[in-house]
Design a protein around this motif. Structure first.
Motif, mmCIF file in Angstrom:
data_model
loop_
_atom_site.group_PDB
_atom_site.id
_atom_site.type_symbol
_atom_site.label_atom_id
_atom_site.label_comp_id
_atom_site.label_asym_id
_atom_site.label_seq_id
_atom_site.Cartn_x
_atom_site.Cartn_y
_atom_site.Cartn_z
ATOM 1 N N CYS A 1 0.841 -1.198 0.000
ATOM 2 C CA CYS A 1 0.000 0.000 0.000
ATOM 3 C C CYS A 1 0.880 1.253 0.000
ATOM 4 O O CYS A 1 2.099 1.156 0.100
ATOM 5 C CB CYS A 1 -0.954 0.001 1.194
ATOM 6 S SG CYS A 1 -0.166 0.483 2.749
ATOM 7 N N LYS B 1 1.391 3.277 2.213
ATOM 8 C CA LYS B 1 2.117 3.446 3.487
ATOM 9 C C LYS B 1 3.262 2.438 3.613
ATOM 10 O O LYS B 1 3.940 2.384 4.637
ATOM 11 C CB LYS B 1 1.157 3.241 4.670
ATOM 12 C CG LYS B 1 -0.023 4.187 4.717
ATOM 13 C CD LYS B 1 0.327 5.473 5.440
ATOM 14 C CE LYS B 1 -0.929 6.320 5.635
ATOM 15 N NZ LYS B 1 -0.585 7.696 6.001
ATOM 16 N N GLY C 1 2.868 -0.868 3.681
ATOM 17 C CA GLY C 1 2.437 -2.157 4.239
ATOM 18 C C GLY C 1 2.189 -3.162 3.122
ATOM 19 O O GLY C 1 1.674 -2.808 2.071
ATOM 20 N N HIS D 1 0.054 -5.904 2.013
ATOM 21 C CA HIS D 1 -1.247 -6.453 2.410
ATOM 22 C C HIS D 1 -1.642 -7.675 1.594
ATOM 23 O O HIS D 1 -1.632 -7.625 0.364
ATOM 24 C CB HIS D 1 -2.351 -5.414 2.174
ATOM 25 C CG HIS D 1 -2.240 -4.213 3.042
ATOM 26 N ND1 HIS D 1 -2.895 -4.117 4.244
ATOM 27 C CD2 HIS D 1 -1.537 -3.056 2.892
ATOM 28 C CE1 HIS D 1 -2.611 -2.938 4.804
ATOM 29 N NE2 HIS D 1 -1.793 -2.282 3.995
ATOM 30 N N CYS E 1 -1.208 -2.296 9.560
ATOM 31 C CA CYS E 1 -0.718 -1.147 8.809
ATOM 32 C C CYS E 1 -1.447 0.113 9.243
ATOM 33 O O CYS E 1 -2.621 0.075 9.607
ATOM 34 C CB CYS E 1 -0.936 -1.399 7.324
ATOM 35 S SG CYS E 1 -0.277 -0.108 6.278
ATOM 36 N N CYS F 1 -2.531 2.328 7.395
ATOM 37 C CA CYS F 1 -3.566 2.721 6.442
ATOM 38 C C CYS F 1 -4.944 2.207 6.860
ATOM 39 O O CYS F 1 -5.956 2.647 6.321
ATOM 40 C CB CYS F 1 -3.238 2.227 5.032
ATOM 41 S SG CYS F 1 -3.598 0.486 4.767
HETATM 42 ZN ZN LIG Z 1 -1.473 -0.290 4.375
#
Ligand SMILES: [Zn+2]
Length: 478
Positions: free
Chosen positions: A288, A290, A292, A294, A348, A350
């Protein structure tokens, strides 16, 4: 075979297929519904919503799977019925399935007898390890796979209708991408207008040719394999591809070394994120904005296990995957992705629910067993190879192969492009960088040599070990 050496395996980029079901209004309605509601599903879900959804999907998937001959036999023998699984946690009551079982069941055992294979698309895993596996996917599978991929575009503020997208896929005859595009989309190009913003390029082509095509198309987004992206970054740095200014690049197919990632980001002046998927499952995870990593937990359920038990969260182990959708060949507790991964205990920032991946280490069946129980994983090998690209700034190294005679002896075979003899670093320099890179990781206990060979055959394994894995006790990963 110019760009393969950084990719330890090939995965499919989930791509669109436009066979006749697209003219069926019911099917189109399903797609529309999926597009409107499912594409952002994971972002919309709370952790509880996700769990509820997974519980529903796994029950549906099990019901379908029980009609597929290869699973029927396995599950009957294990006493599995539709009632065995009530929630996603019950998934560990199901037996594992591996590549061997699916291969033996090809083709009739892989789909329910009531579904005609003519309505499905056959895709095969690529044979970097010499054993290819064919399975079937249905049209909706492919759409959902694509939507999984489109999520990654949306994550970075791009749209497949507004923005120009270049996908550099593996269009060798047997691959999943060829199944989806060459045998699916292209012959029925009437729907091609839907995809006028998408350019398909072949990762088996020369990087200079790919760069020229990109230069004409001017994509906002480039998706491709690690090796090809590395080569393109080097060309870009050398002043090629003047019109190529993507906003985002997605890398797939192999573990991306952080320094190589940095090099690609600097060359193109845009962020690079990683997407992870396989032919058998479609997309599994993506990074993502940020940072992370996922798992697409509404589409895929992952388990990580070590020595027959779930690995503690954060520790590396074998990846086992379950596809929570699809009406082709079901993938339930499939063990043959052969990747070592560690899950991340930290959610995360997000806010997206679902499982997070801390690290993908790469294929465990392409690992080298070192003295004192240490295992060298392909991610590390790729990291060493990529130094040639970003440190020596050369594409002379076109292929490599590692041959491990015993725990203490390693031979690195390299193929050099001699048309570039007059430019860039010497072959001796390339050998030196590789030798030092490997010695640094393997330590003084391993004797390493680098030899140049004329060519390597496509089907030859790129990592060969003669160390017997029986009785080998793993103490750590390099
Ligand atoms: Zn994320």
């Amino acid at each position: 075979m110019v760009v393969r050496y950084l990719s330890n395996y090939h995965v499919s980029l989930p791509v669109f297929d436009a066979m006749n079901p697209y003219l069926n209004p019911w099917f189109l309605l399903r797609i529309l519904k999926a597009y409107l509601f499912d594409i952002d599903r994971l972002k919309r879900f709370s952790a509880q919503d996700l769990q509820h959804f997974q519980n529903k999907q796994i029950r549906k998937q099990l019901q379908f799977t029980l009609t597929v001959p290869v699973y029927q036999k396995l599950y009957t023998d294990a006493g599995i019925s539709v009632d065995t699984v009530q929630s996603i946690e019950d998934i560990n009551k199901l037996p594992y399935i591996g590549k061997h079982e699916l291969k033996n069941a090809y083709p009739d055992g892989l789909v329910p007898p009531r579904i005609s294979r003519r309505h499905l698309v056959e895709v095969a895993t690529s044979g970097t390890t010499g054993k290819s596996l064919a399975i079937f996917v249905d049209q909706f599978d492919i759409v959902m796979g694509l939507f999984g991929y489109l999520r990654t575009l949306r994550e970075y503020g791009l749209s497949w209708r507004r923005n120009r997208i270049s996908i550099i896929g593996d269009f060798a005859p047997h691959t999943a991408e060829s199944g989806y595009i060459r045998r699916g989309l292209e012959p029925r190009f009437k729907l091609g207008f839907l995809f006028k913003n998408i350019q398909w390029l072949d990762t088996n082509a020369q990087p200079t040719v790919v760069m020229d095509e990109l230069n004409v198309f001017k994509p906002d987004f480039i998706g491709g394999y690690v090796g090809m992206l590395g080569h393109l970054a080097l060309l870009k740095e050398q002043g090629k591809g003047e019109q190529v200014h993507p906003q985002v690049i997605a890398s797939t197919g192999a573990v991306l070394d952080p320094q190589l990632k940095n090099f690609i980001e600097k060359s193109f002046g845009c962020p690079v994120f990683e997407a992870y998927g396989t032919t058998e499952t479609g997309p599994i995870a993506y990074e993502c904005h940020k940072g992370g990593y996922h798992v697409l937990s509404d589409l895929i359920h992952v388990e990580v296990e070590t020595q027959g038990k779930p690995a503690p969260i954060g520790s590396p182990g074998h990846l086992i995957v379950t596809k929570l959708f699809g009406r082709g060949t079901p993938i339930l507790r499939y063990t043959a992705i052969n990747d070592i991964v560690a899950l991340d205990p930290q959610p995360c920032t997000c806010g997206m629910p679902g499982v997070m991946i801390k690290r993908i280490y790469g294929r465990d069946d392409l690992s080298l067993l070192l003295p004192e129980g240490r295992v060298l994983l392909p991610a590390t090998v790729a990291g060493i190879y990529s130094r040639v690209l970003y440190e020596l700034k050369t594409t002379k190294l076109t292929d490599t192969r590692l041959v491990q005679h015993d725990e203490h002896t390693l031979q690195i075979q390299i193929v050099i492009d001699h048309s570039q003899d007059d430019i860039g670093p010497s072959v001796a320099m390339i050998k030196k960088v590789l030798l030092e890179g490997f010695q640094e990781k393997l330590g003084p206990a391993v004797t390493i040599s680098v030899v140049e060979v004329d060519t390597l055959k496509d089907h030859e394994r790129r990592i060969v070990t003669h160390v017997n894995p029986t009785d080998y006790i793993i103490t750590g990963y390099v």
